[in-house]
Design a protein around this motif. Structure first.
Motif, mmCIF file in Angstrom:
data_model
loop_
_atom_site.group_PDB
_atom_site.id
_atom_site.type_symbol
_atom_site.label_atom_id
_atom_site.label_comp_id
_atom_site.label_asym_id
_atom_site.label_seq_id
_atom_site.Cartn_x
_atom_site.Cartn_y
_atom_site.Cartn_z
ATOM 1 N N GLN A 4 20.943 24.656 -13.992
ATOM 2 C CA GLN A 4 19.968 25.242 -14.902
ATOM 3 C C GLN A 4 19.192 26.366 -14.224
ATOM 4 O OE1 GLN A 4 17.699 22.414 -17.187
ATOM 5 N NE2 GLN A 4 15.926 23.765 -17.321
ATOM 6 N N ASP A 5 18.972 27.430 -14.963
ATOM 7 C CA ASP A 5 18.141 28.534 -14.491
ATOM 8 C C ASP A 5 16.689 28.058 -14.470
ATOM 9 O OD1 ASP A 5 16.703 30.835 -14.058
ATOM 10 O OD2 ASP A 5 17.577 31.971 -15.717
ATOM 11 N N LEU A 6 16.093 28.065 -13.278
ATOM 12 C CA LEU A 6 14.734 27.545 -13.105
ATOM 13 C C LEU A 6 13.668 28.636 -13.107
ATOM 14 C CD1 LEU A 6 15.454 25.022 -10.192
ATOM 15 C CD2 LEU A 6 15.366 24.518 -12.643
ATOM 16 N N THR A 7 14.071 29.873 -13.333
ATOM 17 C CA THR A 7 13.148 31.000 -13.206
ATOM 18 C C THR A 7 11.895 30.819 -14.049
ATOM 19 O OG1 THR A 7 15.065 32.428 -12.851
ATOM 20 C CG2 THR A 7 12.945 33.503 -13.282
ATOM 21 N N ALA A 8 12.072 30.518 -15.328
ATOM 22 C CA ALA A 8 10.923 30.379 -16.225
ATOM 23 C C ALA A 8 10.058 29.182 -15.840
ATOM 24 C CB ALA A 8 11.406 30.246 -17.669
ATOM 25 N N LEU A 9 10.695 28.072 -15.473
ATOM 26 C CA LEU A 9 9.953 26.864 -15.120
ATOM 27 C C LEU A 9 9.084 27.080 -13.883
ATOM 28 C CD1 LEU A 9 12.566 23.995 -15.624
ATOM 29 C CD2 LEU A 9 10.388 24.229 -16.806
ATOM 30 N N VAL A 35 16.474 32.155 -10.336
ATOM 31 C CA VAL A 35 16.204 31.024 -9.456
ATOM 32 C C VAL A 35 16.985 29.802 -9.936
ATOM 33 C CG1 VAL A 35 14.420 29.522 -8.498
ATOM 34 C CG2 VAL A 35 13.898 31.919 -9.001
ATOM 35 N N TYR A 36 17.821 29.253 -9.064
ATOM 36 C CA TYR A 36 18.626 28.084 -9.418
ATOM 37 C C TYR A 36 18.301 26.858 -8.563
ATOM 38 C CZ TYR A 36 21.449 31.021 -12.446
ATOM 39 O OH TYR A 36 21.862 31.856 -13.451
ATOM 40 N N SER A 37 17.359 26.994 -7.639
ATOM 41 C CA SER A 37 16.968 25.857 -6.811
ATOM 42 C C SER A 37 15.563 26.102 -6.283
ATOM 43 C CB SER A 37 17.933 25.671 -5.639
ATOM 44 O OG SER A 37 17.806 26.735 -4.706
ATOM 45 N N VAL A 38 14.979 25.061 -5.736
ATOM 46 C CA VAL A 38 13.712 25.204 -5.019
ATOM 47 C C VAL A 38 13.916 24.614 -3.632
ATOM 48 C CG1 VAL A 38 12.140 25.305 -6.989
ATOM 49 C CG2 VAL A 38 12.895 23.075 -6.140
ATOM 50 N N PRO A 39 13.304 25.203 -2.609
ATOM 51 C CA PRO A 39 13.587 24.789 -1.231
ATOM 52 C C PRO A 39 12.950 23.463 -0.860
ATOM 53 C CG PRO A 39 11.922 26.496 -1.260
ATOM 54 C CD PRO A 39 12.401 26.360 -2.671
ATOM 55 N N SER A 40 13.582 22.802 0.090
ATOM 56 C CA SER A 40 13.060 21.544 0.623
ATOM 57 C C SER A 40 13.580 21.382 2.043
ATOM 58 C CB SER A 40 13.526 20.371 -0.242
ATOM 59 O OG SER A 40 13.135 19.143 0.324
ATOM 60 N N ALA A 41 12.689 21.213 2.987
ATOM 61 C CA ALA A 41 13.065 20.999 4.393
ATOM 62 C C ALA A 41 13.933 22.132 4.915
ATOM 63 C CB ALA A 41 13.769 19.661 4.571
ATOM 64 N N ASN A 42 13.293 23.212 5.317
ATOM 65 C CA ASN A 42 14.026 24.343 5.890
ATOM 66 C C ASN A 42 14.719 23.944 7.187
ATOM 67 O OD1 ASN A 42 13.105 25.947 3.829
ATOM 68 N ND2 ASN A 42 11.561 26.996 5.044
ATOM 69 N N TYR A 43 15.668 24.749 7.603
ATOM 70 C CA TYR A 43 16.267 24.530 8.923
ATOM 71 C C TYR A 43 16.777 25.850 9.481
ATOM 72 C CZ TYR A 43 20.622 24.221 6.162
ATOM 73 O OH TYR A 43 21.650 24.459 5.295
ATOM 74 N N LEU A 222 18.816 21.532 -10.481
ATOM 75 C CA LEU A 222 18.759 20.770 -11.724
ATOM 76 C C LEU A 222 20.046 20.998 -12.507
ATOM 77 C CD1 LEU A 222 17.121 18.962 -13.608
ATOM 78 C CD2 LEU A 222 16.040 21.004 -14.549
ATOM 79 N N PRO A 223 20.923 19.998 -12.558
ATOM 80 C CA PRO A 223 22.171 20.158 -13.311
ATOM 81 C C PRO A 223 21.907 20.472 -14.779
ATOM 82 C CG PRO A 223 22.280 18.223 -11.907
ATOM 83 C CD PRO A 223 20.849 18.699 -11.879
ATOM 84 N N THR A 224 22.726 21.293 -15.362
ATOM 85 C CA THR A 224 22.554 21.693 -16.756
ATOM 86 C C THR A 224 22.542 20.486 -17.692
ATOM 87 O OG1 THR A 224 23.647 23.796 -16.306
ATOM 88 C CG2 THR A 224 23.515 23.113 -18.609
ATOM 89 N N ARG A 225 23.333 19.490 -17.380
ATOM 90 C CA ARG A 225 23.440 18.313 -18.253
ATOM 91 C C ARG A 225 22.650 17.121 -17.723
ATOM 92 N NH1 ARG A 225 29.828 18.295 -20.159
ATOM 93 N NH2 ARG A 225 29.856 20.417 -21.021
ATOM 94 N N ALA A 226 21.607 17.373 -16.980
ATOM 95 C CA ALA A 226 20.776 16.275 -16.470
ATOM 96 C C ALA A 226 20.226 15.437 -17.618
ATOM 97 C CB ALA A 226 19.631 16.832 -15.640
ATOM 98 N N ALA A 227 20.270 14.126 -17.481
ATOM 99 C CA ALA A 227 19.824 13.228 -18.554
ATOM 100 C C ALA A 227 18.317 13.303 -18.778
ATOM 101 C CB ALA A 227 20.241 11.798 -18.220
ATOM 102 N N HIS A 228 17.571 13.553 -17.729
ATOM 103 C CA HIS A 228 16.108 13.590 -17.832
ATOM 104 C C HIS A 228 15.578 14.838 -17.125
ATOM 105 C CE1 HIS A 228 16.196 9.475 -19.365
ATOM 106 N NE2 HIS A 228 17.023 9.179 -18.371
ATOM 107 N N PRO A 229 15.800 15.995 -17.698
ATOM 108 C CA PRO A 229 15.436 17.246 -17.012
ATOM 109 C C PRO A 229 13.943 17.407 -16.750
ATOM 110 C CG PRO A 229 16.053 17.655 -19.306
ATOM 111 C CD PRO A 229 16.441 16.246 -18.996
#
Length: 337
Positions: A4-9, A35-43, A222-229
């Motif tokens: 899912q495109d997360l840009t607006a969210l 934006v298609y992801s948000v970062p978590s724990a850089n490396y 966030l998968p496009t078909r996530a059951a609980h987006p």
């Protein structure tokens, strides 16, 4: 697309999100401006060295090399070879731990250090055969030429698995490695006190790339078909932008927090770990190409690196072939978003 495109969210719920992250935060989360992801724990990665071996050969264990040329000279001084030509210790192995141990393809990092690029986003062209990338691979090859490819291979096989007390670095068989901050946490307890860390050097002619590293994260998508987006997005926001969660997760994984501003955690009391945290703000942090065939590109570069190091192709031929093959894959892939 699958994601899912997360840009607006993210723009709506975290309006200043880009400013909360290190300079590369948006780039590692985006594709084609969305934006298609948000970062978590850089490396990231840097140079780690065994201070006891440094002292043994008269080097200052508090200081790492400042240039590629200096690293090469130090590696030679740290290397021990028996009278029969058997390698007993190497100062540095350019492709270790590397892709063969589930880590990054070191060639990509060396290409950046020498001033090369791997992809031209404006023209959508693969640039594996950038002259600077070829120069970097020739530098890698010089180690295998000097010490003998078969002898290096035999030496590498003499050690245990990566990130164990028997691996090349922790067992004292290699003095310097290009690797990550996780060694400080997951390394053998008797070995970690011997470690020091710093930036990986660039050629003297390209000093701005000192501390060169890939800049990346463990992204949440966030998968496009996530059951609980809605619920999934709330969890993602918490993991990415909650300061306390960021610090707690960073401590658990031994990866730097993705947020610039966050509560202190135990690991940041170690100045060797702090280097990796501070390195994130350097201009020498590079984002690996976000393209539909990134993994195929990665695999082909890993294969090309090994093919050259073991004398089965020249750097020019190997990287020309990668450029041709990956460009064909990219041209046929289309836009997955």
């Amino acid at each position: 697309g699958a994601l899912q495109d997360l840009t607006a969210l993210v723009t709506k719920d975290v309006p200043n999100w880009e400013k909360l992250l290190y300079p590369y935060g948006k780039a590692v989360s985006s594709y084609n401006g969305k934006v298609y992801s948000v970062p978590s724990a850089n490396y990231n990665v840097g140079l780690l060295w065994n201070t006891e071996i440094f002292k043994e050969v008269g080097l200052d264990g508090t200081k790492g090399p400042k240039t590629i040329e200096e690293l090469t000279a130090m590696a030679d001084k740290l290397t021990v070879i028996d009278k029969d030509g058997t390698i007993k210790r190497m100062g540095f192995i350019p492709d270790y731990p590397g892709a063969g141990n589930g880590q990054f393809v070191n060639l990509v990092l060396y290409g950046w250090a020498f001033g090369g690029e791997w992809y031209d986003a404006a023209t959508k062209k693969i640039t594996a055969n950038d002259p600077k990338n070829i120069e970097a691979l020739k530098w890698e090859l010089s180690f295998y030429t000097k010490y003998g490819a078969q002898k290096v291979q035999n030496f590498v096989k003499s050690a245990g698995n990566y990130l164990t007390a028997q691996d090349l670095f922790q067992s004292g068989k290699v003095a310097m490695v290009y690797d990550g901050e996780w060694n400080l946490v997951f390394g053998d307890a008797a070995f970690v006190p011997k470690l020091n860390t710093g930036g990986f050097p660039a050629p003297a002619a390209n000093p701005g790339m000192f501390g060169v590293s890939y800049a990346d994260s463990n992204p949440l998508c966030l998968p496009t078909r996530a059951a609980h987006p809605k619920e999934a997005w709330e969890f993602m926001k918490y993991m990415s932008f909650d300061k306390d969660a960021c610090s707690a997760f960073a401590q658990t994984l031994a990866n730097p927090c993705q947020l610039v501003d966050h509560p202190q955690y135990a690991l940041v009391q170690d100045p060797r770990y702090v280097w990796f945290v501070n390195q994130q703000a350097l201009a020498s942090q590079k984002v690996y190409p976000r393209i539909p065939v990134s993994q195929s590109y990665f695999n082909k570069l890993a294969d090309a690196e090994q093919t050259v190091l073991y004398g089965q192709a020249t750097p020019e031929d190997a990287l020309n072939q990668v450029t041709k093959e990956v460009q064909e894959l990219l041209d046929s892939a289309g836009d997955p978003a």
